[in-house]
Design an enzyme around this catalytic site. Sequence first.
Site, PDB file in Angstrom:
ATOM      1  N   TYR A   1       1.884 -57.438   2.959  1.00 36.49           N
ATOM      2  CA  TYR A   1       0.865 -56.424   3.257  1.00 36.49           C
ATOM      3  C   TYR A   1      -0.441 -56.709   2.506  1.00 36.49           C
ATOM      4  O   TYR A   1      -1.513 -56.366   2.981  1.00 36.49           O
ATOM      5  CB  TYR A   1       1.359 -55.031   2.836  1.00 36.49           C
ATOM      6  CG  TYR A   1       2.121 -54.290   3.903  1.00 36.49           C
ATOM      7  CD1 TYR A   1       3.220 -54.855   4.526  1.00 36.49           C
ATOM      8  CD2 TYR A   1       1.742 -53.006   4.283  1.00 36.49           C
ATOM      9  CE1 TYR A   1       3.933 -54.172   5.482  1.00 36.49           C
ATOM     10  CE2 TYR A   1       2.446 -52.308   5.245  1.00 36.49           C
ATOM     11  CZ  TYR A   1       3.537 -52.891   5.841  1.00 36.49           C
ATOM     12  OH  TYR A   1       4.233 -52.197   6.794  1.00 36.49           O
TER      13      TYR A   1
ATOM     14  N   LYS B   1      15.327 -62.429   3.132  1.00 33.98           N
ATOM     15  CA  LYS B   1      15.577 -63.482   4.130  1.00 33.98           C
ATOM     16  C   LYS B   1      15.684 -64.801   3.369  1.00 33.98           C
ATOM     17  O   LYS B   1      14.929 -65.743   3.606  1.00 33.98           O
ATOM     18  CB  LYS B   1      14.454 -63.531   5.175  1.00 33.98           C
ATOM     19  CG  LYS B   1      14.607 -62.530   6.296  1.00 33.98           C
ATOM     20  CD  LYS B   1      15.803 -62.772   7.228  1.00 33.98           C
ATOM     21  CE  LYS B   1      15.548 -63.932   8.184  1.00 33.98           C
ATOM     22  NZ  LYS B   1      16.728 -64.109   9.096  1.00 33.98           N
TER      23      LYS B   1
ATOM     24  N   ASP C   1      17.919 -59.117   8.797  1.00 32.54           N
ATOM     25  CA  ASP C   1      18.337 -58.893  10.194  1.00 32.54           C
ATOM     26  C   ASP C   1      19.747 -58.322  10.229  1.00 32.54           C
ATOM     27  O   ASP C   1      20.061 -57.428  11.020  1.00 32.54           O
ATOM     28  CB  ASP C   1      18.215 -60.175  11.027  1.00 32.54           C
ATOM     29  CG  ASP C   1      18.848 -61.390  10.361  1.00 32.54           C
ATOM     30  OD1 ASP C   1      19.200 -61.334   9.168  1.00 32.54           O
ATOM     31  OD2 ASP C   1      18.986 -62.419  11.054  1.00 32.54           O
TER      32      ASP C   1
ATOM     33  N   ASP D   1       9.681 -51.411   5.259  1.00 34.47           N
ATOM     34  CA  ASP D   1       8.993 -50.661   6.311  1.00 34.47           C
ATOM     35  C   ASP D   1       9.892 -50.548   7.540  1.00 34.47           C
ATOM     36  O   ASP D   1      10.113 -49.473   8.090  1.00 34.47           O
ATOM     37  CB  ASP D   1       7.690 -51.388   6.675  1.00 34.47           C
ATOM     38  CG  ASP D   1       6.965 -50.708   7.828  1.00 34.47           C
ATOM     39  OD1 ASP D   1       6.840 -49.470   7.791  1.00 34.47           O
ATOM     40  OD2 ASP D   1       6.550 -51.416   8.773  1.00 34.47           O
TER      41      ASP D   1
ATOM     42  N   ASP E   1      12.539 -47.156   8.877  1.00 38.89           N
ATOM     43  CA  ASP E   1      12.450 -46.503  10.195  1.00 38.89           C
ATOM     44  C   ASP E   1      13.823 -46.443  10.858  1.00 38.89           C
ATOM     45  O   ASP E   1      14.187 -45.448  11.475  1.00 38.89           O
ATOM     46  CB  ASP E   1      11.475 -47.256  11.122  1.00 38.89           C
ATOM     47  CG  ASP E   1      10.074 -46.654  11.079  1.00 38.89           C
ATOM     48  OD1 ASP E   1       9.746 -46.012  10.067  1.00 38.89           O
ATOM     49  OD2 ASP E   1       9.323 -46.819  12.060  1.00 38.89           O
TER      50      ASP E   1
HETATM   51  C1  IPM Z   1       4.826 -46.517   6.748  1.00 38.96           C
HETATM   52  C2  IPM Z   1       3.851 -46.848   7.840  1.00 38.96           C
HETATM   53  C3  IPM Z   1       2.707 -47.653   7.246  1.00 38.96           C
HETATM   54  C4  IPM Z   1       3.265 -48.943   6.679  1.00 38.96           C
HETATM   55  C5  IPM Z   1       1.545 -47.925   8.213  1.00 38.96           C
HETATM   56  C6  IPM Z   1       1.026 -46.654   8.854  1.00 38.96           C
HETATM   57  C7  IPM Z   1       0.419 -48.672   7.556  1.00 38.96           C
HETATM   58  O1  IPM Z   1       4.488 -47.531   8.862  1.00 38.96           O
HETATM   59  O2  IPM Z   1       4.423 -45.854   5.779  1.00 38.96           O
HETATM   60  O3  IPM Z   1       5.987 -46.908   6.857  1.00 38.96           O
HETATM   61  O4  IPM Z   1       3.417 -49.931   7.402  1.00 38.96           O
HETATM   62  O5  IPM Z   1       3.554 -48.967   5.486  1.00 38.96           O
HETATM   63 MG    MG Z   2       6.582 -47.677   8.641  1.00 35.32          MG
END
Ligand code: IPM
Ligand code: MG
Length: 358
Positions: A141, A191, A223, A247, A251
Amino acid sequence: MTKKILALPGDGIGKEVMASTLNVLHYLIESHDLDFLITEMNVGGAAYDVEGSPIPNSVLEEAKKSDAVLFGAVGGEKWDNLEWDLRPENALLTLRKELNLFANLRPAFLFNELSNASPIKKEIINNLDILIVRELTGGVYFGEPRGMNNDAEPNYAFNTMIYNEDEIRRIAKVAFEAAQKRNRRLCSVDKANVLEVSKFWRSIVTEMSDDYPDVELSHQLADNTAMQLVLDPNQFDVIVSSNLFGDILSDIAGTLTGSIGMLPSASLDSSFRGMYEPCHGSAPDIAGQDIANPLAMISSLSMALKFSLKEENLSKKLDESIKTYIKNGYRTKDISAGKAHIKTSEVSDIIIDILKNE
Ligand code: IPM
Ligand code: MG
């Protein structure tokens, strides 16, 4: 000493969930005579519209002076075509970097009463309780060099995934210590079959495990972890990973519970000052309809009470009140399974009532 709290509602449902959360916070301040000072400012698209920047200097300065930042959500179609520096999401990355919030804690837990909302079979998902510890201020990032070359043939773009030893050690320490307070299992995700940076990550974490003999350390490839989170999520207690893998995995973990509207997060610096935000985004599709679930933001307030505001007992009380709320059958639209539901603006009064009676 007065504790300073900066509230940044942001865009979309960020405004609605923050309003509910501040109601709860004001109640806690009055009922427990807390010495908290709350400042509210614009961030993201809302700040861009007024000041031409998603993260004006005044906001950054205020955030630096605060013990805890409550962050709603940012973004929306209206600002999608702006250059990166002006986009609402940039506010998030700038706050993380400037405040040195390297440790991102993303719990994923299931209220068993809501297991029907999960896309995963009940017997697999019941009692889910995972903590993802994501490195937040390094890796691909922020790695340099980065860029785009539109003068070459063919054109190209590139980023750098880089971690130094200190960055790995400080995030791994947070993860090992979190595991010690939970079920003492830590899975480090990388990885290492492909990337040098991952091999290095793995060697440092392995070396550190000597200092934590009470924590069972394992390693997984990212993965595979994505797959394992879906197949057998209860194998995990604490997961630690780099910025990008965290990240993606957070999710997946959040989705397992069926309502990302329930999950909080904390981003901390080395002295436990932090920023607290729900895992859901600004959800422009449902903004302004009074149907968003404010529990993730209210739960984020609970994390702020615990880590930055040194009110661990109040944090526990607030967590209990959320459990009672769910047990008593209150449901916002996202978790109502098509049945009758309550409005966003009704949630804080219900939580406050429960707190009064506990
Ligand atoms: C998160 C989001 C952010 C990230 C984006 C919005 C920049 O997806 O906080 O997980 O990738 O960190
Ligand atoms: Mg995210």
